[in-house]
Design an enzyme around this catalytic site. Structure first.
Site, short mmCIF file in Angstrom:
data_model
loop_
_atom_site.label_atom_id
_atom_site.label_comp_id
_atom_site.label_asym_id
_atom_site.label_seq_id
_atom_site.Cartn_x
_atom_site.Cartn_y
_atom_site.Cartn_z
N GLY A 144 2.62 -16.43 20.16
CA GLY A 144 3.54 -17.50 20.33
C GLY A 144 3.17 -18.76 19.46
O GLY A 144 4.29 -19.84 19.40
N CYS A 190 29.15 3.45 21.18
CA CYS A 190 29.46 3.53 19.62
C CYS A 190 30.35 4.77 19.27
O CYS A 190 30.37 5.53 19.82
CB CYS A 190 28.04 3.85 19.09
N CYS A 206 28.23 7.70 17.46
CA CYS A 206 27.38 8.58 18.01
C CYS A 206 27.64 8.48 19.48
O CYS A 206 26.91 9.36 20.34
CB CYS A 206 26.06 8.15 17.84
N CYS A 246 26.80 1.49 16.13
CA CYS A 246 25.45 1.17 16.13
C CYS A 246 25.05 0.06 15.04
O CYS A 246 25.33 0.58 13.77
CB CYS A 246 24.62 2.22 16.17
N CYS A 304 21.55 5.66 14.76
CA CYS A 304 22.86 6.34 15.02
C CYS A 304 23.11 7.29 14.16
O CYS A 304 23.49 8.66 14.76
CB CYS A 304 24.03 5.39 14.22
ZN LIG Z 1 25.96 4.98 17.09
#
Ligand SMILES: [Zn+2]
Lengths: 278, 189
Positions: free
Chosen positions: A31, A239, A242, A264, A270
């Protein structure tokens, strides 16, 4: 340009050593932003020269390289970077997350869980999470040194009093291993939980000349408050292509009449789901 | 300089350095994991692994301390030819090479500053054995717990206690390397 006009992975060996040393210090202090002397790359700064330099320092000829830009493999930016290393490092390239050994990304973490054998390289525009509170580098450096993160919490809390929630949707700040507050790059906060990963994550900011790292299995906590716990939130739709209910979605316009749908953002994920369903 | 100083470098430097770096990166990112690292053939007592680390990370910009165990004419000449790293005392070293005993006291190595914790030493520690057993390791890079044959425990506890300051270690043995960043919490096995 002939194949012999540049070194393996473009950068000269001394530059790669300098970047490699910075990467290792970043890994040792998760970090913390390690300064490095960023080099000119044959592409504009907005194209992720920090990520490109980190990738160049890490690639071996045996790697399989993937580049995503906001989740997509086929944008101009992603295609250019992929071609650049295909040519200069002779690496294999892929669009499949599961087949890649190094993935360079702009603004997303792939939906497919990453493995111990993968490295995720982020392109970072502004590495300093405190920059919007304090423009002076000398001051932000002191704040990190002293763990003075109170102002950051005040800012987030102001959001809550003003909007009823923390309004930051991208580059949502995290605390790494209980020590450094870090900017995860402009990924959607939906991706923040994926920052705790089996893969090594490296962050490169070219213009700002910083490299930082999140080693595998490092604790990464999104800043929040007891009465307002962190909420990664997502659009309340599956989505449209999909049917996935657990991915980050982009809204796309489908016709001139203003028709729209949510799909997506991770195009490989996807496509793979649609392939499996078929 | 003896002729042997010219030998034992990487045959194909960009590619072998890339492989060696990935081994070091994996080792330091996943404390306890032991990686193979090849391509260098430095003079004894410097191990091939330590030679590869030096060739991959050291150059004229990185002052290097040679502990008495490794401060020989042959090693000096080899390092001068293959890395051109300037030799220095322990206090200003960016890298240090030696056995754990010869590197003592490790308290003299740079641990960085609170504003620049990266300005710290990396110790290349040559060990007789390197195995995934012994001290128990937890922290970044480790899913649950790892084990590594460390030369001792206390020095690494002290080192961890001042995190984010601290030195980082690469343990080398033959053609193998393991890493112990300052972030690792070390306990007796
Ligand atoms: Zn998708």
């Amino acid at each position: 340009m002939s194949d012999t006009d540049y070194n393996f992975a473009y950068l000269d060996e001394q530059t790669k050593r300098m970047i490699r040393r910075a990467i290792l210090k970043g890994v040792a202090v998760p970090g913390y932003q390690v300064p490095f002397a960023s080099r000119e790359m044959p592409m504009p700064y907005g194209w992720g020269t920090g990520g490109v330099q980190v990738s160049a320092a890490c690639l071996t000829p045996e790697d399989t390289f993937k580049v995503i830009d906001q989740g997509a493999d086929d944008t101009t930016n992603a295609v250019s970077i992929r071609k650049f290393f295909e040519k200069t490092a002779g690496v294999a390239v892929t669009e499949k997350t599961a087949e890649a050994t190094i993935i360079q990304t702009r603004h997303r973490i792939p939906e497919t869980p990453l493995t111990e054998d993968q490295i995720l390289v982020y392109q970072v525009p502004i590495p300093e999470p405190l920059r919007f509170l304090e423009p002076r580098e000398t001051e932000t450096r002191k704040m990190h040194a002293l763990e003075e993160y109170g102002l950051m919490h005040v800012k987030l809390y102001e959001d809550i009093s003003r909007h009823g929630e923390i309004a930051t949707a991208y580059a949502y700040p995290v605390k790494v291993e209980g020590r450094y507050v870090m900017d995860p790059s402009p990924i959607p906060k939906f991706d923040n939980p994926k920052l705790e990963s089996a893969a090594l994550q490296l962050f490169g900011a070219g213009r700002e000349q910083r490299i930082y790292a999140v080693p595998p299995f490092t604790k990464v906590v999104s800043l929040d408050f007891e009465d307002h716990p962190f909420d990664p939130s997502k659009a309340p739709h599956p989505c449209a292509l999909c049917g996935a209910e657990d991915t980050y979605l982009d809204e796309v316009i489908t016709d001139d009449a203003g028709g729209r749908m949510f799909v997506c953002s991770d195009t490989d994920f996807c496509a793979r789901r649609r392939g499996e369903a078929a | 300089m003896s002729l042997s100083a010219l030998d034992g470098g990487f045959a194909d430097p960009p590619v072998e350095a890339a492989h060696a770096f990935r081994a070091v990166l994996q080792a330091l990112s996943r404390p306890g994991r032991i990686e193979r690292i090849a391509g260098a053939a430095p003079p004894s007592p410097c191990s091939p692994a330590a030679g590869a680390v030096l060739m991959t990370l050291c150059d004229p910009t990185t002052p290097l301390f040679l502990a008495p165990s490794h401060d020989t004419d042959d090693v000096r000449a080899w390092i001068a030819f293959h890395t051109a790293a300037p030799l220095c005392g322990p206090e200003t070293a960016q890298f240090a090479l030696g056995t754990w005993g010869a590197l003592q006291p490790v308290g003299r190595f740079s641990v960085g500053t609170s504003e620049y914790p990266d300005r710290s030493a990396t110790l290349i520690v040559e060990v007789e054995t390197l195995a995934a057993g012994g001290a128990r390791l937890t922290g970044p890079g480790i899913e649950t717990e790892a084990a590594l044959s460390l030369p001792e425990v206390d020095a690494f506890r002290v080192n961890r206690a001042r995190f984010p300051l601290g030195f980082d270690c690469l343990f080398t043995c033959g053609d193998r390397v393991a890493g112990l960043p300052r972030s690792t919490i070390v306990a007796e096995g």
